[in-house]
Design a protein around this motif. Structure first.
Motif, PDB file in Angstrom:
ATOM      1  N   CYS A   2       0.825  -1.210   0.000  1.00  0.00           N
ATOM      2  CA  CYS A   2       0.000   0.000   0.000  1.00  0.00           C
ATOM      3  C   CYS A   2       0.859   1.260   0.000  1.00  0.00           C
ATOM      4  CB  CYS A   2      -0.935  -0.008   1.211  1.00  0.00           C
ATOM      5  SG  CYS A   2      -2.187  -1.313   1.165  1.00  0.00           S
ATOM      6  N   GLU A   3       1.971   1.209   0.723  1.00  0.00           N
ATOM      7  CA  GLU A   3       2.875   2.358   0.757  1.00  0.00           C
ATOM      8  C   GLU A   3       3.423   2.663  -0.635  1.00  0.00           C
ATOM      9  OE1 GLU A   3       6.658   3.798   3.473  1.00  0.00           O
ATOM     10  OE2 GLU A   3       6.576   1.709   2.823  1.00  0.00           O
ATOM     11  N   ARG A   4       3.819   1.644  -1.351  1.00  0.00           N
ATOM     12  CA  ARG A   4       4.352   1.855  -2.698  1.00  0.00           C
ATOM     13  C   ARG A   4       3.273   2.418  -3.625  1.00  0.00           C
ATOM     14  NH1 ARG A   4       6.876  -3.057  -1.385  1.00  0.00           N
ATOM     15  NH2 ARG A   4       5.232  -4.238  -2.453  1.00  0.00           N
ATOM     16  N   ALA A   5       2.066   1.867  -3.526  1.00  0.00           N
ATOM     17  CA  ALA A   5       0.978   2.342  -4.381  1.00  0.00           C
ATOM     18  C   ALA A   5       0.604   3.781  -4.054  1.00  0.00           C
ATOM     19  CB  ALA A   5      -0.242   1.426  -4.225  1.00  0.00           C
ATOM     20  N   ASN A   6       0.700   4.152  -2.787  1.00  0.00           N
ATOM     21  CA  ASN A   6       0.335   5.506  -2.374  1.00  0.00           C
ATOM     22  C   ASN A   6       1.353   6.544  -2.840  1.00  0.00           C
ATOM     23  OD1 ASN A   6      -1.383   7.320  -0.642  1.00  0.00           O
ATOM     24  ND2 ASN A   6       0.587   7.586   0.385  1.00  0.00           N
ATOM     25  N   ALA A   7       2.603   6.111  -2.976  1.00  0.00           N
ATOM     26  CA  ALA A   7       3.680   6.949  -3.552  1.00  0.00           C
ATOM     27  C   ALA A   7       3.861   8.283  -2.829  1.00  0.00           C
ATOM     28  CB  ALA A   7       3.413   7.204  -5.037  1.00  0.00           C
ATOM     29  N   GLY A   8       3.784   8.240  -1.500  1.00  0.00           N
ATOM     30  CA  GLY A   8       4.093   9.427  -0.711  1.00  0.00           C
ATOM     31  C   GLY A   8       3.000  10.456  -0.602  1.00  0.00           C
ATOM     32  N   ALA A   9       1.838  10.205  -1.163  1.00  0.00           N
ATOM     33  CA  ALA A   9       0.735  11.168  -1.083  1.00  0.00           C
ATOM     34  C   ALA A   9       0.195  11.234   0.344  1.00  0.00           C
ATOM     35  CB  ALA A   9      -0.380  10.761  -2.041  1.00  0.00           C
ATOM     36  N   PRO A  10      -0.401  12.380   0.735  1.00  0.00           N
ATOM     37  CA  PRO A  10      -0.979  12.477   2.081  1.00  0.00           C
ATOM     38  C   PRO A  10      -2.094  11.435   2.277  1.00  0.00           C
ATOM     39  CG  PRO A  10      -0.802  14.641   1.063  1.00  0.00           C
ATOM     40  CD  PRO A  10      -0.519  13.640  -0.019  1.00  0.00           C
ATOM     41  N   ILE A  11      -2.018  10.697   3.368  1.00  0.00           N
ATOM     42  CA  ILE A  11      -3.031   9.695   3.693  1.00  0.00           C
ATOM     43  C   ILE A  11      -2.883   9.345   5.163  1.00  0.00           C
ATOM     44  CG2 ILE A  11      -1.618   7.660   3.138  1.00  0.00           C
ATOM     45  CD1 ILE A  11      -4.252   6.571   1.747  1.00  0.00           C
ATOM     46  N   THR A  12      -3.992   9.086   5.857  1.00  0.00           N
ATOM     47  CA  THR A  12      -3.900   8.774   7.282  1.00  0.00           C
ATOM     48  C   THR A  12      -3.468   7.328   7.480  1.00  0.00           C
ATOM     49  OG1 THR A  12      -6.186   7.996   7.564  1.00  0.00           O
ATOM     50  CG2 THR A  12      -5.804  10.388   7.726  1.00  0.00           C
ATOM     51  N   ILE A  13      -2.916   7.050   8.641  1.00  0.00           N
ATOM     52  CA  ILE A  13      -2.470   5.695   8.944  1.00  0.00           C
ATOM     53  C   ILE A  13      -3.641   4.719   8.932  1.00  0.00           C
ATOM     54  CG2 ILE A  13      -2.564   6.188  11.436  1.00  0.00           C
ATOM     55  CD1 ILE A  13      -0.204   3.707   9.593  1.00  0.00           C
ATOM     56  N   PHE A  14      -4.818   5.162   9.398  1.00  0.00           N
ATOM     57  CA  PHE A  14      -5.978   4.263   9.395  1.00  0.00           C
ATOM     58  C   PHE A  14      -6.393   3.913   7.972  1.00  0.00           C
ATOM     59  CE2 PHE A  14     -10.616   3.461   9.513  1.00  0.00           C
ATOM     60  CZ  PHE A  14     -10.606   2.338  10.326  1.00  0.00           C
ATOM     61  N   GLU A  15      -6.287   4.876   7.064  1.00  0.00           N
ATOM     62  CA  GLU A  15      -6.633   4.592   5.676  1.00  0.00           C
ATOM     63  C   GLU A  15      -5.681   3.567   5.070  1.00  0.00           C
ATOM     64  OE1 GLU A  15      -8.628   8.985   4.791  1.00  0.00           O
ATOM     65  OE2 GLU A  15      -6.489   8.644   4.427  1.00  0.00           O
ATOM     66  N   VAL A  16      -4.390   3.688   5.360  1.00  0.00           N
ATOM     67  CA  VAL A  16      -3.427   2.703   4.856  1.00  0.00           C
ATOM     68  C   VAL A  16      -3.703   1.335   5.463  1.00  0.00           C
ATOM     69  CG1 VAL A  16      -0.995   2.087   4.684  1.00  0.00           C
ATOM     70  CG2 VAL A  16      -1.668   4.474   4.497  1.00  0.00           C
ATOM     71  N   GLU A  17      -3.965   1.288   6.763  1.00  0.00           N
ATOM     72  CA  GLU A  17      -4.250   0.009   7.417  1.00  0.00           C
ATOM     73  C   GLU A  17      -5.505  -0.632   6.833  1.00  0.00           C
ATOM     74  OE1 GLU A  17      -4.483   1.084  11.504  1.00  0.00           O
ATOM     75  OE2 GLU A  17      -2.320   1.394  11.711  1.00  0.00           O
ATOM     76  N   THR A  18      -6.530   0.176   6.557  1.00  0.00           N
ATOM     77  CA  THR A  18      -7.767  -0.362   5.994  1.00  0.00           C
ATOM     78  C   THR A  18      -7.529  -0.912   4.597  1.00  0.00           C
ATOM     79  OG1 THR A  18      -9.060   1.224   7.299  1.00  0.00           O
ATOM     80  CG2 THR A  18     -10.168   0.182   5.443  1.00  0.00           C
ATOM     81  N   ALA A  19      -6.763  -0.178   3.786  1.00  0.00           N
ATOM     82  CA  ALA A  19      -6.423  -0.671   2.449  1.00  0.00           C
ATOM     83  C   ALA A  19      -5.633  -1.977   2.545  1.00  0.00           C
ATOM     84  CB  ALA A  19      -5.624   0.384   1.687  1.00  0.00           C
ATOM     85  N   ALA A  20      -4.720  -2.058   3.514  1.00  0.00           N
ATOM     86  CA  ALA A  20      -3.953  -3.291   3.706  1.00  0.00           C
ATOM     87  C   ALA A  20      -4.868  -4.452   4.080  1.00  0.00           C
ATOM     88  CB  ALA A  20      -2.883  -3.082   4.779  1.00  0.00           C
ATOM     89  N   ALA A  21      -5.875  -4.182   4.913  1.00  0.00           N
ATOM     90  CA  ALA A  21      -6.840  -5.226   5.271  1.00  0.00           C
ATOM     91  C   ALA A  21      -7.563  -5.737   4.033  1.00  0.00           C
ATOM     92  CB  ALA A  21      -7.842  -4.686   6.288  1.00  0.00           C
ATOM     93  N   PHE A  22      -7.981  -4.816   3.166  1.00  0.00           N
ATOM     94  CA  PHE A  22      -8.667  -5.237   1.942  1.00  0.00           C
ATOM     95  C   PHE A  22      -7.747  -6.091   1.065  1.00  0.00           C
ATOM     96  CE2 PHE A  22     -11.432  -1.160   2.200  1.00  0.00           C
ATOM     97  CZ  PHE A  22     -12.295  -1.783   3.083  1.00  0.00           C
ATOM     98  N   CYS A  23      -6.479  -5.701   0.977  1.00  0.00           N
ATOM     99  CA  CYS A  23      -5.526  -6.492   0.192  1.00  0.00           C
ATOM    100  C   CYS A  23      -5.362  -7.891   0.776  1.00  0.00           C
ATOM    101  CB  CYS A  23      -4.173  -5.785   0.125  1.00  0.00           C
ATOM    102  SG  CYS A  23      -4.171  -4.263  -0.860  1.00  0.00           S
ATOM    103  N   LEU A  24      -5.195  -7.977   2.073  1.00  0.00           N
ATOM    104  CA  LEU A  24      -5.044  -9.272   2.732  1.00  0.00           C
ATOM    105  C   LEU A  24      -6.278 -10.139   2.533  1.00  0.00           C
ATOM    106  CD1 LEU A  24      -3.391  -8.076   6.061  1.00  0.00           C
ATOM    107  CD2 LEU A  24      -2.358  -9.655   4.419  1.00  0.00           C
ATOM    108  N   PHE A  25      -7.450  -9.540   2.717  1.00  0.00           N
ATOM    109  CA  PHE A  25      -8.685 -10.317   2.640  1.00  0.00           C
ATOM    110  C   PHE A  25      -8.979 -10.755   1.205  1.00  0.00           C
ATOM    111  CE2 PHE A  25     -10.449  -7.888   6.586  1.00  0.00           C
ATOM    112  CZ  PHE A  25      -9.542  -8.558   7.395  1.00  0.00           C
ATOM    113  N   ALA A  26      -8.547  -9.953   0.224  1.00  0.00           N
ATOM    114  CA  ALA A  26      -8.746 -10.336  -1.172  1.00  0.00           C
ATOM    115  C   ALA A  26      -7.816 -11.483  -1.577  1.00  0.00           C
ATOM    116  CB  ALA A  26      -8.515  -9.129  -2.084  1.00  0.00           C
ATOM    117  N   GLN A  27      -6.683 -11.597  -0.891  1.00  0.00           N
ATOM    118  CA  GLN A  27      -5.697 -12.619  -1.233  1.00  0.00           C
ATOM    119  C   GLN A  27      -6.019 -13.980  -0.627  1.00  0.00           C
ATOM    120  OE1 GLN A  27      -2.065 -10.897   0.213  1.00  0.00           O
ATOM    121  NE2 GLN A  27      -2.123  -9.197  -1.260  1.00  0.00           N
TER     122      GLN A  27
END
Length: 447
Positions: free
Chosen positions: A116-141
């Protein structure tokens, strides 16, 4: 020649700190950043199993615990995303397995967060948003049958609110909390919570104050969502110590929840109503009973029977841990203590630590008739915690005897030096962050 040893992966804490620095605000409600990141990740949220989405002020976590336990008792694989965590960030991500889920391990969680960090490419985003996106990635896998998804804050603009058509939308009890983000009236807060209700998707709702229920009903009508309301479309009661649930499909007489307190019957009822409102999974009575009896959720009137902290407390005392931190959370904890007092009378001491943005007076008012002894502590290792002297001032207005202590450990040791005729009942409460510290210090972290 031997190959060089692999360089050890950095601790997760370093990664979390780096991700936390991407946005100056820890909380910044809105969906634009989240939707941008999900698009860069090729929309993992669209590749999930059916989702049950849960909002509310109090009882979300316990309701999810019942949902998970019931679904797993029915033989289903259940992914779960909850927040905040108590001790380790891994607690927020549970991967469904046959026979019961497991917390994600460090390596897999690090890989998801870095992706998620690589995909976000340094743009402003909250830690909860990154964690939530990571959850979606994990659950999709990982294959599973259902996802249980807890709202972080509010609902309408929460990072989790990107699921177009969940299996069900669930609203646990709504009360005053996070007013700086959600509004300073129950109506405003309920409107934010009701923002998770989706068009044509069944919505299941706990009992609410009338103004909150009005806002939820309005949103359900707007979305043409069939609303299943406690005490109207479904009912839960305590009869002879058992949980009796009834709706238009019939009645179930079940054993009492293991989680302590009258409010846990209501949380269990909300979980039952949710699963009876959907038609995707067939749940039999045995799975409902097994789930209600076996569900566990840390720091919700949790009895600490052993551990490093317990060893420092007065001999023979009871120690209860609760993460309640608002007026309603204090009310249900106080009601549970009242039930305990009716069974076995003991002097009560409340050790309390809170975050600075909480209403200490509204929380502590619930204990005015139960105890005159409050010990104020500061939550360790957290920014923006309430100073103990401010907590003490809030307690004194209710005529309570108040003292401050350097830590929970020091408070327990000071109580152990007092001469009690009957060993006391001790409640440690006021914050989930404090509860996490207590579980870690006691050597009993959630698993």
């Amino acid at each position: 020649m031997n190959a060089p040893a692999a360089k050890p992966a950095p601790p997760l804490g370093e990664l979390i700190a780096r991700l936390s620095a991407l946005h100056p605000k820890r909380i910044d409600l809105g969906l634009e950043r989240m939707l941008r990141l999900l698009e860069r990740l090729k929309h993992p949220e669209r590749m999930l199993p059916p989702v049950i989405h849960v909002a509310g002020t109090n009882g979300k976590g316990s309701t999810i615990a019942y949902l998970r336990a019931i679904l797993e008792a029915a033989g289903l694989r259940v992914h779960v995303y909850t927040s905040p965590y108590m001790v380790r960030i891994n607690e927020s991500f549970r991967l469904g397995r046959v026979g019961g889920g497991t917390l994600v391990d460090d390596d897999e969680l690090r890989a998801a967060l870095e992706h998620c960090e690589r995909a976000n490419a340094g743009a402003p985003i909250t830690i909860f948003e990154v964690e939530t996106a990571a959850a979606f990635c994990l659950f999709a896998q990982h294959a599973a049958d259902v996802v249980l998804l807890e709202v972080g804050l509010g609902g309408r603009l929460d990072a989790t609110n990107v699921i177009d058509t969940p299996l069900a939308s669930v609203i646990a009890p709504v009360s005053m909390d996070h007013t700086e983000f959600l509004g300073d009236t129950l109506t405003a807060i309920a409107r934010e919570k009701a923002g998770i209700i989706k068009r044509g998707v069944p919505a299941i709702c706990a009992e609410q104050p009338s103004e909150a229920m009005d806002a939820i009903e309005q949103q359900a009508r707007r979305m043409h969502a069939l609303l299943h309301r406690a005490s109207q479309e479904w009912h839960v009661n305590v009869e002879r110590g058992r949980l009796v649930y009834q709706d238009d499909r019939g009645l179930m007489d079940l054993a009492a929840p293991k989680l302590f307190g009258r409010h846990q019957f209501d949380n269990a009822g909300l979980a039952i109503a949710t699963l009876r409102a959907q038609n995707r999974f067939k749940i039999d009575a045995a799975a409902f009973e097994a789930g209600i009896v076996n569900a566990e959720w840390p720091a919700r009137m949790q009895r600490l029977a052993s551990g490093a902290l317990v060893d420092q407390a007065p001999q023979g005392c009871e120690i209860w841990l609760d993460g309640g931190h608002n007026a309603e959370g204090g009310r249900v904890a106080a009601a549970a203590l009242g039930d305990l007092e009716e069974r076995v009378s003991r002097p009560l001491v409340v050790i309390v630590g809170m975050m600075a943005n909480k209403d200490a007076s509204a929380f502590l008012a619930n204990f005015a008739g139960l105890t005159r002894h409050i010990i104020a502590v500061q939550i360790p290792d957290r920014d923006n915690t309430m100073p103990p002297d401010r907590l003490a001032d809030a307690a004194r207005q209710f005529g309570m005897r108040v003292e401050s202590s350097a830590s929970v450990e020091a408070a327990l040791r000071s109580l152990a030096r007092l001469a009690y005729e009957v060993p006391p009942r001790i409640l440690i409460a006021g914050s989930l962050y404090l509860a996490g510290h207590v579980l870690a210090a006691n050597g009993t972290p959630p698993g």
